[in-house]
Design an enzyme around this catalytic site. Structure first.
Site, short mmCIF file in Angstrom:
data_model
loop_
_atom_site.label_atom_id
_atom_site.label_comp_id
_atom_site.label_asym_id
_atom_site.label_seq_id
_atom_site.Cartn_x
_atom_site.Cartn_y
_atom_site.Cartn_z
N CYS A 42 53.08 40.70 21.02
CA CYS A 42 53.68 39.51 20.99
C CYS A 42 51.77 39.04 20.89
CB CYS A 42 54.17 39.17 22.41
SG CYS A 42 54.29 37.68 22.11
N ASP A 44 50.80 36.67 22.73
CA ASP A 44 50.40 36.60 23.75
C ASP A 44 49.06 36.82 24.54
OD1 ASP A 44 49.96 36.91 27.12
OD2 ASP A 44 52.24 36.19 26.29
N ARG A 46 47.72 37.97 26.94
CA ARG A 46 47.48 38.71 28.07
C ARG A 46 48.13 40.10 27.52
NH1 ARG A 46 51.20 35.32 31.23
NH2 ARG A 46 52.15 35.11 29.42
N HIS A 98 56.40 42.01 26.26
CA HIS A 98 56.20 41.96 27.56
C HIS A 98 57.10 41.49 28.09
CE1 HIS A 98 54.68 38.06 27.00
NE2 HIS A 98 54.20 38.26 25.69
N CYS A 101 57.42 36.67 28.47
CA CYS A 101 57.21 36.63 27.00
C CYS A 101 57.74 34.83 26.75
CB CYS A 101 57.97 37.36 25.76
SG CYS A 101 57.52 36.64 24.33
ZN LIG Z 1 55.57 36.96 24.74
#
Ligand SMILES: [Zn+2]
Length: 201
Positions: A42, A44, A46, A98, A101
């Protein structure tokens, strides 16, 4: 004066530190890349691929998009997969999602966010396909279950590509993995291997 000077400072310190630890590091990497892993994760911020599996530059070929989707009309993802499997001959393709999400949550909440709704429709299709597994779950449990189902479905999508099927026909050694990462404790669970001793949420 650029506001991003601190990043350039960071880079300078990192490159010096890396060279001190291994004087040949950049010379070696500049000559060629030979990663054994393709990471599909992803976007993302993080969930940075190299950092969470503690690997160095040169070790992982990376493709990231919102909610780690493998869509059969996405030439970006398919091109990355083709290059990784056919040219780099990676031994592992890791699809890593994750919990928590935002893409998955937006899809199941039916939020209207504009252009990205078209992308998130792929996740809604996963939710429809596995609707029976989501019945009766509260929002938190539904989100977690959907994050897991999405990873498993995207790993299946990798297996459905001609790129992967051709590799298997050629006898190439390439394994697909479905992993999920916890933002809460930084741990990865191997969904394709429920008995893994490393699985712990
Ligand atoms: Zn995500």
């Amino acid at each position: 004066m650029s506001d991003l000077n601190y990043l350039l400072e960071n880079n300078l310190r990192w490159s010096e530190r890396t060279k001190q630890a291994d004087p040949e590091f950049f010379k070696r990497l500049a000559a060629q890349q030979k990663p054994e892993i393709l990471w599909i994760g992803c976007s993302d911020s993080r969930v940075p691929a190299n950092q969470i599996i503690d690997l160095l530059p040169g070790d992982v070929f990376v493709h990231r998009n919102v909610a780690n989707l493998v869509v059969h009309t996405d030439f970006n993802c398919l091109s990355v997969m083709q290059f990784a499997i056919e040219v780099l001959k990676v031994k592992h393709v890791i699809v890593c999602g994750h919990y928590g999400c935002g893409g998955v949550d937006a899809a199941i909440a039916g939020a209207e966010l504009g252009l990205i709704d078209n992308w998130l429709e792929n996740i809604r299709n996963v939710a429809s396909k596995y609707a029976d597994q989501l019945v009766g779950l509260d929002d938190h449990a539904k989100s977690a279950k959907m994050c897991e189902l999405n990873v498993i479905e995207q790993a299946q999508n990798v297996r459905r590509t001609g790129i992967y099927k051709d590799a298997i026909k050629r006898g190439q050694d390439v394994t697909i993995h479905s992993w999920i990462y916890s933002l809460k404790n930084g741990r990865i669970t191997d969904l394709g291997n429920p008995d893994s001793p490393y699985n712990k949420r």
